[in-house]
Design a protein around this motif. Structure first.
Motif, PDB file in Angstrom:
ATOM      1  N   LEU A 178      11.230   5.336  -0.925  1.00  0.00           N
ATOM      2  CA  LEU A 178      11.701   3.960  -1.543  1.00  0.00           C
ATOM      3  C   LEU A 178      11.289   3.841  -3.152  1.00  0.00           C
ATOM      4  N   PHE A 179      10.011   4.612  -3.536  1.00  0.00           N
ATOM      5  CA  PHE A 179       9.496   4.637  -4.620  1.00  0.00           C
ATOM      6  C   PHE A 179      10.574   5.530  -5.529  1.00  0.00           C
ATOM      7  N   LEU A 180      10.790   6.715  -4.994  1.00  0.00           N
ATOM      8  CA  LEU A 180      11.730   7.578  -5.876  1.00  0.00           C
ATOM      9  C   LEU A 180      12.988   7.043  -5.930  1.00  0.00           C
ATOM     10  N   VAL A 181      13.705   6.202  -5.181  1.00  0.00           N
ATOM     11  CA  VAL A 181      14.964   5.811  -5.146  1.00  0.00           C
ATOM     12  C   VAL A 181      14.979   4.568  -6.169  1.00  0.00           C
ATOM     13  N   VAL A 182      13.844   3.847  -6.247  1.00  0.00           N
ATOM     14  CA  VAL A 182      13.783   2.782  -7.380  1.00  0.00           C
ATOM     15  C   VAL A 182      13.676   3.568  -8.697  1.00  0.00           C
ATOM     16  N   ALA A 183      12.699   4.488  -9.002  1.00  0.00           N
ATOM     17  CA  ALA A 183      12.449   5.220 -10.357  1.00  0.00           C
ATOM     18  C   ALA A 183      13.793   5.942 -10.634  1.00  0.00           C
ATOM     19  N   VAL A 184      14.540   6.463  -9.835  1.00  0.00           N
ATOM     20  CA  VAL A 184      15.892   6.973 -10.175  1.00  0.00           C
ATOM     21  C   VAL A 184      16.938   5.950 -10.697  1.00  0.00           C
ATOM     22  N   ALA A 185      17.068   4.997  -9.978  1.00  0.00           N
ATOM     23  CA  ALA A 185      17.744   3.898 -10.339  1.00  0.00           C
ATOM     24  C   ALA A 185      17.300   3.109 -11.667  1.00  0.00           C
ATOM     25  N   LEU A 186      15.879   2.974 -11.745  1.00  0.00           N
ATOM     26  CA  LEU A 186      15.610   2.435 -13.249  1.00  0.00           C
ATOM     27  C   LEU A 186      15.881   3.522 -14.366  1.00  0.00           C
ATOM     28  N   ALA A 187      15.650   4.763 -14.173  1.00  0.00           N
ATOM     29  CA  ALA A 187      15.957   5.586 -15.131  1.00  0.00           C
ATOM     30  C   ALA A 187      17.431   5.720 -15.266  1.00  0.00           C
ATOM     31  N   PHE A 188      18.344   5.510 -14.536  1.00  0.00           N
ATOM     32  CA  PHE A 188      19.739   5.525 -14.681  1.00  0.00           C
ATOM     33  C   PHE A 188      20.037   4.216 -15.332  1.00  0.00           C
ATOM     34  N   PHE A 189      19.431   3.120 -14.872  1.00  0.00           N
ATOM     35  CA  PHE A 189      19.325   1.725 -15.720  1.00  0.00           C
ATOM     36  C   PHE A 189      19.048   1.741 -17.295  1.00  0.00           C
ATOM     37  N   LEU A 190      17.976   2.487 -17.610  1.00  0.00           N
ATOM     38  CA  LEU A 190      17.598   2.671 -18.777  1.00  0.00           C
ATOM     39  C   LEU A 190      18.514   3.308 -19.640  1.00  0.00           C
ATOM     40  N   GLY A 191      18.857   4.621 -19.079  1.00  0.00           N
ATOM     41  CA  GLY A 191      19.726   5.664 -20.001  1.00  0.00           C
ATOM     42  C   GLY A 191      21.117   5.457 -20.059  1.00  0.00           C
ATOM     43  N   LYS A 192      21.598   4.681 -19.031  1.00  0.00           N
ATOM     44  CA  LYS A 192      23.147   4.449 -18.937  1.00  0.00           C
ATOM     45  C   LYS A 192      23.801   3.253 -19.080  1.00  0.00           C
ATOM     46  N   THR A 193      22.906   1.929 -19.134  1.00  0.00           N
ATOM     47  CA  THR A 193      23.771   0.917 -19.332  1.00  0.00           C
ATOM     48  C   THR A 193      23.050   0.131 -20.583  1.00  0.00           C
ATOM     49  N   GLY A 194      23.948  -0.959 -20.772  1.00  0.00           N
ATOM     50  CA  GLY A 194      23.816  -1.731 -21.942  1.00  0.00           C
ATOM     51  C   GLY A 194      22.353  -2.263 -22.185  1.00  0.00           C
ATOM     52  N   PHE A 195      21.942  -2.892 -20.939  1.00  0.00           N
ATOM     53  CA  PHE A 195      20.411  -3.503 -20.721  1.00  0.00           C
ATOM     54  C   PHE A 195      19.524  -2.535 -21.268  1.00  0.00           C
ATOM     55  N   GLY A 196      19.421  -1.176 -20.947  1.00  0.00           N
ATOM     56  CA  GLY A 196      18.697   0.021 -21.334  1.00  0.00           C
ATOM     57  C   GLY A 196      18.768   0.144 -22.727  1.00  0.00           C
ATOM     58  N   LYS A 274      10.216   7.181 -21.305  1.00  0.00           N
ATOM     59  CA  LYS A 274      11.188   7.341 -20.191  1.00  0.00           C
ATOM     60  C   LYS A 274      10.672   7.287 -18.997  1.00  0.00           C
ATOM     61  N   VAL A 275      11.309   6.871 -17.896  1.00  0.00           N
ATOM     62  CA  VAL A 275      10.948   6.768 -16.360  1.00  0.00           C
ATOM     63  C   VAL A 275      10.203   8.026 -15.879  1.00  0.00           C
ATOM     64  N   ALA A 276      10.889   9.305 -16.317  1.00  0.00           N
ATOM     65  CA  ALA A 276      10.319  10.548 -15.994  1.00  0.00           C
ATOM     66  C   ALA A 276       9.059  10.922 -16.578  1.00  0.00           C
ATOM     67  N   GLY A 277       8.726  10.380 -17.604  1.00  0.00           N
ATOM     68  CA  GLY A 277       7.302  10.457 -18.359  1.00  0.00           C
ATOM     69  C   GLY A 277       6.608   9.749 -17.312  1.00  0.00           C
ATOM     70  N   VAL A 278       6.609   8.512 -16.940  1.00  0.00           N
ATOM     71  CA  VAL A 278       5.798   7.882 -16.062  1.00  0.00           C
ATOM     72  C   VAL A 278       5.759   8.389 -14.818  1.00  0.00           C
ATOM     73  N   VAL A 279       6.748   8.875 -14.099  1.00  0.00           N
ATOM     74  CA  VAL A 279       6.665   9.375 -12.715  1.00  0.00           C
ATOM     75  C   VAL A 279       5.800  10.685 -12.749  1.00  0.00           C
ATOM     76  N   CYS A 280       5.935  11.397 -13.878  1.00  0.00           N
ATOM     77  CA  CYS A 280       5.249  12.713 -14.174  1.00  0.00           C
ATOM     78  C   CYS A 280       3.721  12.233 -14.349  1.00  0.00           C
ATOM     79  N   ALA A 281       3.555  11.251 -14.989  1.00  0.00           N
ATOM     80  CA  ALA A 281       2.133  10.656 -15.260  1.00  0.00           C
ATOM     81  C   ALA A 281       1.375  10.190 -13.858  1.00  0.00           C
ATOM     82  N   ILE A 282       2.231   9.513 -12.945  1.00  0.00           N
ATOM     83  CA  ILE A 282       1.580   9.143 -11.732  1.00  0.00           C
ATOM     84  C   ILE A 282       1.284  10.250 -10.891  1.00  0.00           C
ATOM     85  N   LEU A 283       2.171  11.122 -10.738  1.00  0.00           N
ATOM     86  CA  LEU A 283       1.880  12.313 -10.082  1.00  0.00           C
ATOM     87  C   LEU A 283       0.717  12.949 -10.651  1.00  0.00           C
ATOM     88  N   LEU A 284       0.349  12.934 -11.749  1.00  0.00           N
ATOM     89  CA  LEU A 284      -1.037  13.662 -12.368  1.00  0.00           C
ATOM     90  C   LEU A 284      -2.180  12.680 -12.118  1.00  0.00           C
TER      91      LEU A 284
END
Length: 338
Positions: A178-196, A274-284
Motif C-alpha cells: 500500500l505504501f509503495l502504491v501511494v508513493a508511486v501515485a504521489l510521484a505521478f501526481f507531483l510530476g505529471k499534474t497541474g497540482f504538482g 522528489k518522492v523518489a528521494g524520500v522513498v530512498c531516504a526511508i529505506l536508508l
C-alpha cells in the motif's frame, strides 16, 4: 526500471543518496551477516516502513511549500484513538464487526480531514507561522487524545481489523505494498499534474504563484489536507499493527520524518524535491534503524543519533547551497564583464 535509472542519472542528489544506500547495505551485510538480511528481518523492516513512511510523505508536502507540520504524529495517534473507541465498542456499542470497522475507518479519516483543514485555516487564513500553528495544534490534538483515554492504551481491537496490519501478499506485507502504491501515485501526481507544477511554483516563489493565478490560501489548505490524510492512514496502520491505540505512539517518528525529508533532498525553503528521494531516504533510515536494534541501542541513544544526523545533513546542505550561490554569482559577474 528504466525510468528509475534515468531518474537517478539526471538527479545528482538522488544518485548520491542511492549510492550511499547501496554502500550502507553492503557494509552492514559484512558487519552483521545474516542477522541483517534474513527473511525474518527483511519482513520486519517491510512492516515498519509504512508507519513512518506515510508520515514522511506528509512532511515532504509541508517542506515543499516552505513550511512544516509538527502535528502529523498527534494527528495519527488521535485519529487512531477515535477508530479504536469505535472498534472496541466504547462508542456506538452493539455494532456488528464489519460495520464497526467501516465506521471506524470513516471516522478516523474524516477527523484527519478536519485536522488538516484546521491546520490549513490557521496558516492560510490567519497567516500564522506554520511552525507555531502546528506546534499549537499538535498540543491540541494530543490533549484530545489524552482526555479521551486518560493516558491509557485502548486494547482489544477486532481480529478482522488487526489482520490488515499483518496480512501478506506472496510473502510481502500488504501495508508495505500500500505504501509503495501511494508513493508511486504521489510521484505521478507531483510530476505529471497541474497540482504538482503549482506546488513547485508555490513553494519556490509564492509571489510568482499568486501572479500566476494560483489561489495561495486555498492551495495551502489543500496541501495541509493531503498531509493530514497521509497522517490518518499512518494512524490506522499503527493501531492495526500494535493492536492498541495510545497517545505517544511513534513519538520518534516526527524527528525521523524530518530527517528523511532533509536526506531525501526536500529543501526546507520549499520548491524542490522528489518522492523518489524520500522513498530512498526511508529505506536508508530503516536499514540504520534495524542496525540499531541489532546493536541493542537504547531509545535515548537512537534519538541522539537521529538528531546528530539531522544537524549534520542540514549543515552540509547549507554549505552546498552556499557554494552553488557563489558559483552562480561568479557566472553572472563573468557574463556581465563579457
Amino acid at each position: 526500471m528504466k525510468r528509475i535509472k534515468r531518474l537517478i542519472a539526471t538527479d545528482k542528489n538522488l544518485a548520491i543518496l542511492f549510492a550511499v544506500l547501496l554502500l550502507v547495505m553492503v557494509v552492514f551485510a559484512f558487519v552483521f551477516g545474516d542477522s541483517m538480511y534474513s527473511a525474518r528481518n527483511l519482513r520486519s523492516m517491510a512492516y515498519q516502513i509504512p508507519e513512518f513512511g506515510f508520515l514522511a510523505l506528509g512532511m515532504m508536502f509541508s517542506f515543499m511549500i516552505g513550511g512544516i507540520d509538527l502535528s502529523v504524529i498527534a494527528n495519527a495517534n488521535t485519529t487512531g484513538i477515535f477508530a479504536a473507541m469505535i472498534l472496541t465498542g466504547n462508542w456506538f456499542p452493539g455494532l456488528s464487526e464489519g460495520t464497526a470497522i467501516l465506521l471506524a475507518v470513516c471516522v478516523a479519516m474524516a477527523s484527519a480531514v478536519v485536522f488538516g483543514l484546521f491546520n490549513g485555516f490557521m496558516v492560510a487564513k490567519l497567516s500564522a507561522n506554520p511552525l507555531i500553528a502546528t506546534l499549537g495544534t499538535m498540543t491540541l490534538y494530543t490533549g484530545i487524545g489524552m482526555a479521551l483515554t486518560g493516558g491509557r492504551g485502548i486494547t482489544g481491537l477486532p481480529e478482522a481489523f488487526t489482520a490488515f496490519g499483518t496480512a501478506e501478499v506472496f510473502g510481502v506485507p500488504l501495508i508495505f505494498l500500500l505504501f509503495l502504491v501511494v508513493a508511486v501515485a504521489l510521484a505521478f501526481f507531483l510530476g505529471k499534474t497541474g497540482f504538482g507544477r503549482k506546488l513547485y511554483l508555490f513553494g519556490g516563489n509564492p509571489t510568482a504563484a499568486r501572479f500566476s493565478a494560483i489561489n495561495n490560501e486555498r492551495f495551502t489548505i489543500g496541501v495541509f489536507l493531503v498531509i493530514a490524510i497521509l497522517s490518518g492512514i499512518s494512524g490506522l496502520i499503527i493501531i492495526s499493527r500494535v493492536n492498541s491505540a495510545k497517545v505517544g505512539y511513534g513519538d520518534t517518528y516526527l524527528l525521523q520524518a524530518m530527517l528523511v525529508c532533509v536526506i531525501g533532498g526536500i529543501h526546507p525553503d520549499g520548491g524542490r524535491g522528489k518522492v523518489a528521494g524520500v522513498v530512498c531516504a526511508i529505506l536508508l533510515m530503516q536499514v540504520l534503524s534495524s542496525a540499531f536494534t541489532i546493536l541493542r541501542l537504547s531509545p535515548y541513544a537512537k534519538k541522539l543519533i537521529w538528531g546528530t544526523i539531522l544537524i549534520l545533513v542540514m549543515g552540509l546542505n547549507y554549505l552546498s547551497d552556499k557554494q552553488v550561490k557563489k558559483r552562480r554569482m561568479r557566472a553572472m559577474q563573468a557574463k556581465a564583464l563579457n
